[in-house]
Design an enzyme around this catalytic site. Structure first.
Site, PDB file in Angstrom:
ATOM      1  N   ASN A   7     -69.576  36.849  25.343  1.00 34.71           N
ATOM      2  CA  ASN A   7     -68.626  37.487  24.434  1.00 34.71           C
ATOM      3  C   ASN A   7     -69.172  38.874  24.053  1.00 34.71           C
ATOM      4  O   ASN A   7     -70.268  38.979  23.495  1.00 34.71           O
ATOM      5  CB  ASN A   7     -68.466  36.590  23.190  1.00 34.71           C
ATOM      6  N   HIS A  10     -69.340  42.176  19.940  1.00 36.57           N
ATOM      7  CA  HIS A  10     -70.219  42.902  19.021  1.00 36.57           C
ATOM      8  C   HIS A  10     -70.859  44.149  19.628  1.00 36.57           C
ATOM      9  O   HIS A  10     -71.494  44.926  18.919  1.00 36.57           O
ATOM     10  CB  HIS A  10     -71.243  41.953  18.397  1.00 36.57           C
ATOM     11  N   HIS A  43     -62.428  39.039  22.022  1.00 34.98           N
ATOM     12  CA  HIS A  43     -61.461  38.619  21.005  1.00 34.98           C
ATOM     13  C   HIS A  43     -60.724  39.849  20.482  1.00 34.98           C
ATOM     14  O   HIS A  43     -61.319  40.703  19.821  1.00 34.98           O
ATOM     15  CB  HIS A  43     -62.239  37.913  19.880  1.00 34.98           C
ATOM     16  N   ARG A  45     -58.707  40.997  17.817  1.00 33.64           N
ATOM     17  CA  ARG A  45     -58.298  40.546  16.481  1.00 33.64           C
ATOM     18  C   ARG A  45     -57.146  41.390  15.968  1.00 33.64           C
ATOM     19  O   ARG A  45     -57.008  42.559  16.339  1.00 33.64           O
ATOM     20  CB  ARG A  45     -59.481  40.642  15.504  1.00 33.64           C
ATOM     21  N   ARG A  49     -60.981  44.985  14.560  1.00 31.75           N
ATOM     22  CA  ARG A  49     -62.258  45.413  13.982  1.00 31.75           C
ATOM     23  C   ARG A  49     -63.341  45.665  15.033  1.00 31.75           C
ATOM     24  O   ARG A  49     -64.301  46.372  14.783  1.00 31.75           O
ATOM     25  CB  ARG A  49     -62.759  44.392  12.957  1.00 31.75           C
ATOM     26  N   GLU A  70     -59.540  35.964  23.844  1.00 31.38           N
ATOM     27  CA  GLU A  70     -59.325  35.197  22.607  1.00 31.38           C
ATOM     28  C   GLU A  70     -58.314  35.938  21.751  1.00 31.38           C
ATOM     29  O   GLU A  70     -58.492  37.137  21.484  1.00 31.38           O
ATOM     30  CB  GLU A  70     -60.623  35.087  21.814  1.00 31.38           C
ATOM     31  N   THR A 101     -64.726  33.801  13.113  1.00 31.22           N
ATOM     32  CA  THR A 101     -63.781  32.689  13.158  1.00 31.22           C
ATOM     33  C   THR A 101     -64.414  31.451  12.512  1.00 31.22           C
ATOM     34  O   THR A 101     -65.323  30.849  13.073  1.00 31.22           O
ATOM     35  CB  THR A 101     -63.380  32.407  14.623  1.00 31.22           C
ATOM     36  N   GLU A 151     -61.893  24.421  23.262  1.00 31.01           N
ATOM     37  CA  GLU A 151     -63.218  24.964  22.986  1.00 31.01           C
ATOM     38  C   GLU A 151     -63.627  24.384  21.642  1.00 31.01           C
ATOM     39  O   GLU A 151     -62.962  24.623  20.621  1.00 31.01           O
ATOM     40  CB  GLU A 151     -63.206  26.494  22.937  1.00 31.01           C
ATOM     41  N   HIS A 195     -69.519  29.243  19.255  1.00 35.52           N
ATOM     42  CA  HIS A 195     -69.744  29.673  17.874  1.00 35.52           C
ATOM     43  C   HIS A 195     -71.098  29.185  17.340  1.00 35.52           C
ATOM     44  O   HIS A 195     -71.332  27.987  17.254  1.00 35.52           O
ATOM     45  CB  HIS A 195     -68.639  29.220  16.918  1.00 35.52           C
TER      46      HIS A 195
HETATM   47  N1  PXP Z   1     -65.793  31.259  20.833  1.00 32.71           N
HETATM   48  C1  PXP Z   1     -64.823  31.649  19.979  1.00 32.71           C
HETATM   49  C2  PXP Z   1     -63.469  31.050  20.133  1.00 32.71           C
HETATM   50  C3  PXP Z   1     -65.085  32.621  18.979  1.00 32.71           C
HETATM   51  O1  PXP Z   1     -64.103  32.992  18.153  1.00 32.71           O
HETATM   52  C4  PXP Z   1     -66.364  33.176  18.908  1.00 32.71           C
HETATM   53  C5  PXP Z   1     -66.661  34.216  17.880  1.00 32.71           C
HETATM   54  O2  PXP Z   1     -66.589  33.669  16.650  1.00 32.71           O
HETATM   55  C6  PXP Z   1     -67.340  32.745  19.817  1.00 32.71           C
HETATM   56  C7  PXP Z   1     -67.025  31.789  20.773  1.00 32.71           C
HETATM   57  C8  PXP Z   1     -68.717  33.329  19.840  1.00 32.71           C
HETATM   58  O3  PXP Z   1     -69.422  33.006  18.693  1.00 32.71           O
HETATM   59  P1  PXP Z   1     -70.860  33.641  18.466  1.00 32.71           P
HETATM   60  O4  PXP Z   1     -70.655  35.128  18.334  1.00 32.71           O
HETATM   61  O5  PXP Z   1     -71.348  32.971  17.228  1.00 32.71           O
HETATM   62  O6  PXP Z   1     -71.677  33.317  19.685  1.00 32.71           O
END
Ligand code: PXP
Length: 248
Positions: A7, A10, A43, A45, A49, A70, A101, A151, A195
Site C-alpha cells: 500500500n 503514505h 486508497h 479517500r 488526503r 481501495e 480505516t 479482507e 491493517h
Molecule cells: N487494507 C485496508 C483495506 C486499509 O484500509 C489499509 C489502510 O488502513 C491497509 C490495508 C493498510 O494498513 P496499514 O497501513 O496499517 O498497513
C-alpha cells in the site's frame, strides 16, 4: 505463498505534507514491483488526503502487477473504478475524521447500496473484496452480497498480538483467526488480511492456512526510510513466506 500487496498511500502522505511533487507513489509502486511485491494497493479517500485520481491513473499505467483500488462504496468512487478497471476493488468504510480505516464495513446497514455497487463491479470484471471484521455472519453476508473476497481487518488482532507477553497467548489468537479464515475460505471466499501488520507480527499470517494476501502500508513505508523501499518490501515478503521467522 502469501501475496504481498504494498500500500503506497503514505508515500503520497509525505509528498502532500510539503505540497511537493515528490516522493511519488507511482515511483514507489514500481520499486515495490521490482522488489517482488505481488500487487499494489492504494486508497482513494473522499478527502484525497494522500492518493489522488492522477496517482491512481499513473500507478495503473506503470505497474504490470495487479492494482487493488481501495474505495468507499459511493457512486462517485464506483464510477471512477469502472474507468480505471483495476484488477480488484476493496470496499472500505470511510469517516472523514478518522486517522485511518478504523473498522470493518457495516454490511447490514448498507446492504442495498453495497449489493448494487458490487454487482456493477462484478459486471465490469473487477474482483470485489470487502474490508470486514473477522466474523462468520459477516463473511456469509459478504458472499450473499456478491463479493469474491474478504479482507479481514487485522487492527484489533495486531494490537492483541503485540500486547501478548507469552508466545503461547499469541498462538491462541492466531489459531482463533485461523478458524475464522477457514470458515470464510470454505464459503468460497478469497481471504485477505490488512491493517496494523508490521515487521514484528506479520510472520504470524504464515500460520493461517488460507491466508492468500496481505495488504500492508504504513510499516513498509516507515521502514523504507531506514533501509530503502526495495529492502523494506523484500523483508516483508520474507516475513510472510519464510518459516525461519516463526517461533519454535
Ligand atoms: N487494507 C485496508 C483495506 C486499509 O484500509 C489499509 C489502510 O488502513 C491497509 C490495508 C493498510 O494498513 P496499514 O497501513 O496499517 O498497513
Amino acid at each position: 505463498m502469501i501475496r504481498l500487496g504494498v500500500n503506497v498511500d503514505h508515500v503520497a502522505t509525505v509528498r502532500n505534507a510539503r505540497r511537493a511533487p515528490y516522493p511519488d507513489p507511482a515511483h514507489a509502486a514500481m520499486l515495490a514491483e521490482t522488489a517482488g511485491a505481488h500487487n499494489i494497493t492504494a486508497h482513494l479517500r473522499e478527502d484525497r488526503r494522500h492518493i489522488n485520481e492522477r496517482d491512481i491513473k499513473i500507478i495503473k499505467e506503470v505497474i504490470t502487477i495487479p492494482l487493488n483500488l481501495e474505495i468507499a462504496s459511493t457512486s462517485e468512487m464506483i464510477s471512477f473504478a469502472k474507468t480505471i478497471r483495476p484488477h480488484a476493488v476493496t470496499l472500505v468504510p470511510e469517516k472523514r475524521e478518522e486517522l485511518t480505516t478504523e473498522g470493518g464495513l457495516n454490511l447490514e446497514s448498507n446492504k442495498t447500496t453495497l449489493e448494487r455497487h458490487i454487482a456493477e463491479l462484478n459486471e465490469a470484471g473487477i474482483l470485489v473484496s470487502l474490508f470486514v471484521e473477522a466474523d462468520e455472519r459477516v463473511f456469509e453476508t459478504s458472499l450473499k452480497l456478491g463479493a469474491k473476497a474478504v479482507e479481514i481487518h487485522t487492527g484489533r488482532f495486531c494490537e492483541q498480538i503485540d500486547s501478548c507477553r507469552a508466545t503461547e497467548d499469541q498462538r491462541k489468537l492466531v489459531e482463533s483467526m485461523n478458524q475464522k479464515s477457514n470458515f470464510a475460505h470454505d464459503l468460497g471466499l478469497q481471504v485477505h488480511f490488512g491493517h496494523g501488520l508490521h515487521y514484528g507480527n506479520a510472520h504470524w499470517l504464515q500460520k493461517i492456512t488460507h491466508a492468500e494476501e496481505a495488504n500492508i502500508g504504513h510499516a513498509i513505508v516507515a521502514r523504507s526510510i531506514y533501509v530503502g523501499f526495495d529492502q523494506a518490501v523484500k523483508d516483508m515478503l520474507s516475513l510472510l513466506n519464510d518459516s525461519k521467522h516463526l517461533p519454535n
